[in-house]
Design an enzyme around this catalytic site. Structure first.
Site, PDB file in Angstrom:
ATOM      1  N   LYS A   1       1.701 -72.697  -1.604  1.00 10.40           N
ATOM      2  CA  LYS A   1       0.503 -73.488  -1.308  1.00 10.40           C
ATOM      3  C   LYS A   1       0.929 -74.910  -0.955  1.00 10.40           C
ATOM      4  CE  LYS A   1      -0.114 -74.237  -6.277  1.00 10.40           C
ATOM      5  NZ  LYS A   1      -1.008 -74.075  -7.457  1.00 10.40           N
TER       6      LYS A   1
ATOM      7  N   PHE B   1      -6.952 -61.556   2.856  1.00  9.82           N
ATOM      8  CA  PHE B   1      -5.650 -62.050   3.322  1.00  9.82           C
ATOM      9  C   PHE B   1      -4.483 -61.129   3.020  1.00  9.82           C
ATOM     10  CE2 PHE B   1      -6.940 -64.761  -0.370  1.00  9.82           C
ATOM     11  CZ  PHE B   1      -6.150 -64.191  -1.359  1.00  9.82           C
TER      12      PHE B   1
ATOM     13  N   LYS C   1      -6.193 -72.472   2.934  1.00  9.92           N
ATOM     14  CA  LYS C   1      -6.423 -72.106   1.536  1.00  9.92           C
ATOM     15  C   LYS C   1      -7.907 -72.277   1.253  1.00  9.92           C
ATOM     16  CE  LYS C   1      -4.689 -72.850  -3.147  1.00  9.92           C
ATOM     17  NZ  LYS C   1      -6.002 -72.686  -3.794  1.00  9.92           N
TER      18      LYS C   1
ATOM     19  N   ARG D   1       3.943 -64.803  -9.708  1.00  7.71           N
ATOM     20  CA  ARG D   1       4.171 -66.053  -8.976  1.00  7.71           C
ATOM     21  C   ARG D   1       5.580 -66.054  -8.398  1.00  7.71           C
ATOM     22  NH1 ARG D   1       0.775 -70.037  -9.075  1.00  7.71           N
ATOM     23  NH2 ARG D   1      -0.226 -69.295 -11.002  1.00  7.71           N
TER      24      ARG D   1
END
Length: 291
Positions: free
Chosen positions: A208, A132, A60, A202
């Site tokens: 994460k 990404f 990340k 989301r």
């Protein structure tokens, strides 16, 4: 009479300590800007028990989320990023999702460079676009990965990088990788479900994983400092999107106590778990959001 003894300053702090802003702050702000915001896929939080065989894992990156819409770079909020012409020269008319990143521990320097309305040519020399995903590409993430790598290869610019993706066999191995990344100054890990389409919003297709969580809140009031902080701000009162209010005193520098983040501004705080009340445990101010 020194700064700490100025009656006007003490009165201002007392006044600010009881100021409050409306509870629906984020919903209103989001509605006002929704039309110009790129349709980004956003991460939920990883929890043990997720079938790791289904996911790809990457670092990340602690930078500025950026969306190339085929002709412009946009922030997560929809603002146009004024990158130098050479930085985006020859980029394809295909959407790319990534992070503008200068390296581990270089977040503030990244923000300083990326937010300038007149590009800092020298500053941009140190920025990479860590790609990404390809948001408008059909197929699953497993299928989009080769297309992403081929596209980045075709761009053939050293500052455009396809983010490394890997497989991790177990939760223990994932913890080991997280510890390795954090030891080197990295922020954490991202897990991306291989069979997922690019779904804006989301969801659990993107996760994460960090040893401490980050979240955003809006500054709604100041609490006056005491003792050595008399005449300065002792803590920020902040409010989350859900209307939860709490104070953050840890993490404020002396400069921020003298000139705190403005009322209404968004700050990012770091915490470790939640109390039964839902308030974060050990909340520490990380930074004021500027993207």
């Amino acid at each position: 009479m020194g700064p700490r003894d100025r009656p006007g300053r003490r009165a201002a702090l007392r006044l600010l300590s009881v100021l409050a802003l409306p509870g629906a702050w984020l919903q209103q702000a989001t509605s006002a800007r929704a039309a110009g915001k790129p349709p980004l896929m956003l991460a939920n939080t990883y929890r043990e028990g997720v079938p790791l065989a289904d996911f790809w894992v990457s670092e990340k990156y602690d930078g500025i989320r950026a969306y190339w819409d085929g002709r412009r770079l946009l922030t997560r909020g929809g603002e146009v990023i004024q990158a130098p012409g050479w930085f985006v020269h020859g980029w394809p008319q295909r959407a790319m999702d990534g992070e503008l990143w200068r390296g581990r521990g270089q977040f503030e320097q990244t923000v300083s460079t990326v937010r300038r309305q007149v590009p800092d040519e020298q500053g941009w020399r140190g920025v990479s676009f860590m790609v990404f995903d390809l948001p408008q590409e059909s197929g699953t993430f497993d299928e989009r990965l080769p297309a992403l790598q081929a596209l980045v290869g075709a761009i053939s610019q050293a500052w455009v990088v396809a983010v490394r993706q890997r497989k991790v066999a177990s939760h223990q191995a994932l913890q080991g990788l997280l510890a390795e990344v954090e030891k080197q100054g990295g922020e954490g890990l991202v897990l991306h479900r291989g069979d997922s389409l690019y779904n804006a919003g989301r969801n659990d297709d993107l996760l994460k994983f960090k040893s401490m969580e980050d979240a955003d809140a809006r500054v709604v009031a100041y609490l006056a400092g005491k003792g050595k902080y008399e005449g300065m701000v002792g803590a920020l009162t902040v409010e989350t999107v859900d209307g939860l209010r709490f104070n953050i005193g840890s993490g404020l520098t002396d400069a921020q106590r003298r000139a705190p983040p403005p009322l209404g501004s968004i700050v990012t705080y770091r915490y470790r778990g939640l109390h039964a009340s839902g308030k974060p445990r050990f909340a520490v101010l990380l930074r004021q959001r500027r993207d």
